[in-house]
Motif scaffolding. Structure first.
Motif, short mmCIF file in Angstrom:
data_model
loop_
_atom_site.label_atom_id
_atom_site.label_comp_id
_atom_site.label_asym_id
_atom_site.label_seq_id
_atom_site.Cartn_x
_atom_site.Cartn_y
_atom_site.Cartn_z
N ALA A 217 39.71 27.80 53.76
CA ALA A 217 40.44 28.38 54.88
C ALA A 217 41.53 29.30 54.35
CB ALA A 217 41.08 27.27 55.74
N GLY A 218 41.69 30.41 55.03
CA GLY A 218 42.71 31.36 54.60
C GLY A 218 42.60 32.64 55.41
N ASN A 219 43.17 33.70 54.86
CA ASN A 219 43.09 35.01 55.52
C ASN A 219 41.73 35.62 55.19
OD1 ASN A 219 43.52 37.46 56.69
ND2 ASN A 219 44.88 38.22 55.07
N LEU A 220 40.70 35.13 55.88
CA LEU A 220 39.32 35.52 55.55
C LEU A 220 38.76 36.47 56.59
CD1 LEU A 220 37.94 31.99 54.54
CD2 LEU A 220 38.49 33.89 52.99
N GLU A 221 38.23 37.58 56.10
CA GLU A 221 37.43 38.46 56.95
C GLU A 221 36.00 38.35 56.46
OE1 GLU A 221 38.37 39.63 59.66
OE2 GLU A 221 40.48 39.10 59.35
N TYR A 222 35.06 38.90 57.22
CA TYR A 222 33.69 38.85 56.72
C TYR A 222 32.97 40.15 56.99
CZ TYR A 222 31.98 38.26 61.46
OH TYR A 222 31.71 38.46 62.77
N LYS A 223 31.95 40.39 56.19
CA LYS A 223 31.17 41.61 56.32
C LYS A 223 29.72 41.25 56.02
CE LYS A 223 32.04 46.45 55.37
NZ LYS A 223 32.99 47.37 54.77
N GLU A 224 28.81 41.72 56.87
CA GLU A 224 27.38 41.47 56.65
C GLU A 224 26.89 42.34 55.49
OE1 GLU A 224 25.16 39.64 58.69
OE2 GLU A 224 26.77 38.94 60.01
N MET A 225 26.01 41.80 54.65
CA MET A 225 25.35 42.61 53.64
C MET A 225 23.90 42.88 54.04
SD MET A 225 26.72 41.19 49.99
CE MET A 225 26.21 39.49 50.21
N SER A 226 23.30 41.93 54.77
CA SER A 226 21.91 42.04 55.21
C SER A 226 21.75 41.08 56.37
CB SER A 226 20.97 41.67 54.06
OG SER A 226 21.10 40.28 53.78
N HIS A 227 20.52 41.01 56.90
CA HIS A 227 20.36 40.13 58.07
C HIS A 227 20.65 38.67 57.74
CE1 HIS A 227 16.50 39.82 55.99
NE2 HIS A 227 16.38 38.64 56.56
N GLN A 228 20.58 38.31 56.48
CA GLN A 228 20.71 36.89 56.11
C GLN A 228 21.98 36.59 55.32
OE1 GLN A 228 17.26 35.73 53.86
NE2 GLN A 228 17.52 33.53 54.24
N THR A 229 22.66 37.64 54.84
CA THR A 229 23.78 37.41 53.92
C THR A 229 25.05 38.14 54.37
OG1 THR A 229 23.29 39.30 52.49
CG2 THR A 229 22.16 37.24 51.99
N ALA A 230 26.17 37.46 54.22
CA ALA A 230 27.48 38.08 54.49
C ALA A 230 28.47 37.55 53.47
CB ALA A 230 27.95 37.73 55.90
#
Ligand code: BES
Ligand code: ZN
Length: 610
Positions: A217-230
């Protein structure tokens, strides 16, 4: 029925067996097992505690049993409740034994009748061995605090009261509360974490051993790399991580083709702070990754191949005890290398084999003989204390040996069959040996004997006919190194312009440990190793420099030691400094760095300065 003495002996040893097999757990698996865990926890950053309850769905194995034994370490237990099949909750009696140094404190819960569900209300303590708590100042973005777990090998018990053995599996769900601006993620379905609101629900519908339960837990953002992976990461490192690891989907496809479909749905990555004590951790659906592999040139992405490979070897097919760790790590190192070959080509894969083999051979003389066996004998020690490259690289070499002997087609079929036969199960080395004999050694007789396999698995050291991976690129590096050392060629004329990180590592690792000062200075002037941006190269160079008594690295070395907490990249440096008469300087650096290290790293390095 009256039992004969022999029958009594057999019955007793059978009932003791389930947990006698794993000396690191107190769990009474032959009486009762957990098949589902529900965690309801609040992440209290101010007090560095997880607070709430763990609910276990119980499956009774023994009609007469009225006790559940759980593993804990440094947990405060508030109360225990249990639910009977009429739906009512009752208070249960419990006893928390004194803390054992390695195993922690045995928690025995007693019931009047066999319960379906039990809830343990508890909190973890700030010193939990399986958690690291970082203040905002210790993070990259410096705005929110960060916390994460590392449960392997026996640290799940420091944040969850649980039957903490890889021999058992359970599904889990969790409700996690955090401050509103903090995102939590777990080794589970993370879709609920896509909306950041401080309240998260997680579901892991596949049964996993407790060492794979994980939280961050933290200051986490996310970004998709492909349909199955981020990727989940602090914003400052998110884009660089996506660029570095955008081959992850290709890795999954290649592994599917070789060893059967990926079993876990999504495969995401969580980027941890630099203090993460490992390179990576294969938490299912969400591998935990050190930022020290974001080198900018994909040179260290074998780490992703490694953690991904655990989705087959380790998470699907699991070592039953920590003495069988090679079943997890040896197979994974082998599969990792096969993935690298598929995605980056044979030359790179062989270079990685060669570097790994050299590292194993370098480490082996410093290990206790017994710890150079694949099937370890821990004799009550903490699994962390016997941790080495042996389960990884000797394990991998054994599998390369079998592959070479039987041919890739037959060996691949064997490995694929093994993964499918033992999917969602745990097994011991002994069970593996039986499977190996039946499905490979005796299936194609006269190629590798059972005795030979036993030698690999149970004898110390490497067999004389162990594979010795050789890279043509490295032979070329050696030729040029030699001519430079003999003053036949100067540094500027070495053909280094297209050397890969692997060739550089081979180059540095094979330089003499008694190089003249001017030669060390020439190296540094030409290649600026002291200020390398690749943490593996920095590490190799600092080791060489300390060994050679080369000065002028102090500031950069201190920065390296204070900036990262990955044990592999710092512990050998502290050890070498202490050996080479720089213990005081090293200790001063350590005192500054220590508050930023993970409890596991602190433990290891404290021992050096004790
Ligand atoms: N599962 C291990 C880390 C581990 C092993 C933690 C034993 C606790 C006890 C992870 O998959 C791993 O092996 N990481 C390596 C990766 C490397 C071999 C590519 C690491 O951290 O260096
Ligand atoms: Zn591993």
């Amino acid at each position: 029925m009256k039992l004969t003495p022999l029958a009594t002996f057999v019955a007793l040893s059978l009932s003791a067996q389930a947990n006698a097999a794993d000396e690191h757990t107190y769990a009474n698996l032959s009486d009762v097992t957990t098949n589902h865990i529900y965690l309801d926890l609040n992440i209290d950053f101010d007090n560095k505690q997880l607070v709430g309850f763990a609910e276990h769905n119980l499956e009774w194995q023994n009609k007469k049993a009225r006790k559940l034994v759980l593993d804990t370490r440094d947990l405060e237990i508030d109360k225990v409740m249990y639910q009977t099949n009429d739906g009512n909750w009752h208070r249960a009696q419990f006893d928390l034994a004194p803390r054992h140094d390695v195993r922690g404190a045995k928690l025995t819960i007693s019931f009047k009748q066999q319960a379906d569900k039990v809830r343990v209300y508890y909190n973890s303590l700030p010193q939990a061995s399986g958690l690291q708590w970082l203040t905002p100042e210790q993070t990259a973005t410096k705005t929110q605090p960060f916390m994460y777990s590392q449960s392997q090998a026996i640290h799940a018990r420091s944040w969850i009261p649980v039957q903490d053995t890889p021999a058992m599996r359970a599904t889990y769900t969790a409700r996690i509360q955090t401050p509103e601006d903090v995102r939590a993620v777990m080794s589970a379905d993370n879709t609920d974490a896509f909306i950041k609101d401080g309240n998260y629900f997680f579901d892991m519908p596949q049964a996993i051993p407790p060492y794979l339960i994980a939280i961050g837990a933290g200051n986490l953002e996310y970004k998709e790399m492909s349909h199955q992976t981020a990727i989940f990461a602090e914003p400052t490192i998110l884009d660089a991580s996506v660029n570095e690891f955008n081959d992850t989907q290709a890795m999954i496809e290649k592994t599917n083709a070789m060893y059967g479909e990926y079993a876990w749905g999504r495969y995401d990555l969580l980027m941890l702070p630099p203090s993460f004590p490992f390179g990576g951790m294969e938490n299912p659906r969400l591998s935990f990754i050190t930022p020290t592999v974001v080198a900018g040139d994909k040179s260290l992405v074998n780490l992703i191949a490694h953690e991904l490979a655990h989705s087959w070897s380790g998470n699907l097919v699991t070592n039953a005890t920590w003495e069988d760790l090679w079943l997890n790590e040896g197979f994974t190192s082998y599969v990792e290398n096969r993935i690298m070959e598929e995605v980056f080509g044979r030359d790179r894969a062989v270079m990685e084999q060669a570097l790994d083999t050299a590292a194993l051979k370098g480490q082996m003389p410093n290990l206790e003989q017994g710890d150079t066996r694949l099937n370890l004998k821990l004799n009550g020690r903490d699994p962390d204390d016997a941790f080495s490259k042996v389960p990884y690289i000797k394990g991998m070499l054994f599998l390369i040996y079998l592959e070479e002997k039987f041919g890739r087609d037959r060996f691949d079929e064997f490995v694929k069959g093994y993964f499918s036969e033992y999917a969602f199960k745990s097994l011991t080395t002994k069970e593996f040996e039986a499977y190996l004999a039946k499905h490979l050694l005796n299936k194609y007789p006269g190629i590798v004997s059972v005795e030979k396999a036993k030698q690999w698995i149970h004898q110390p050291g490497l067999p004389k006919d162990a594979p010795n991976p050789t890279s043509n690129a490295f032979i070329n590096v050696d030729t040029h190194t030699k001519s430079w050392l003999n003053d036949q060629q100067d540094l500027t004329s070495l053909p280094t312009s297209n050397w890969t990180v692997h060739e550089w590592l081979h180059f540095i690792n094979n330089l003499p440990r008694d190089l003249a000062k001017d030669k060390m200075a020439a190296l540094d002037n030409s290649f600026n190793f002291t200020h390398s941006t690749n943490d593996e190269i920095s590490f190799a160079w600092f080791m060489l420099a300390i060994d050679n008594g080369y000065t002028g690295i102090d500031d950069a070395l201190a920065e390296h030691l204070e900036g990262i907490g990955r044990r592999k990249l710092i512990v050998p440096l502290y050890k070498l400094l202490a050996e080479k008469g720089q213990k005081e300087w090293a200790h001063a650096v350590y005192l500054k760095a220590r508050p930023g290290y993970h409890p596991l790293a602190q433990g290891t390095i404290d021992a050096i300065f004790k």
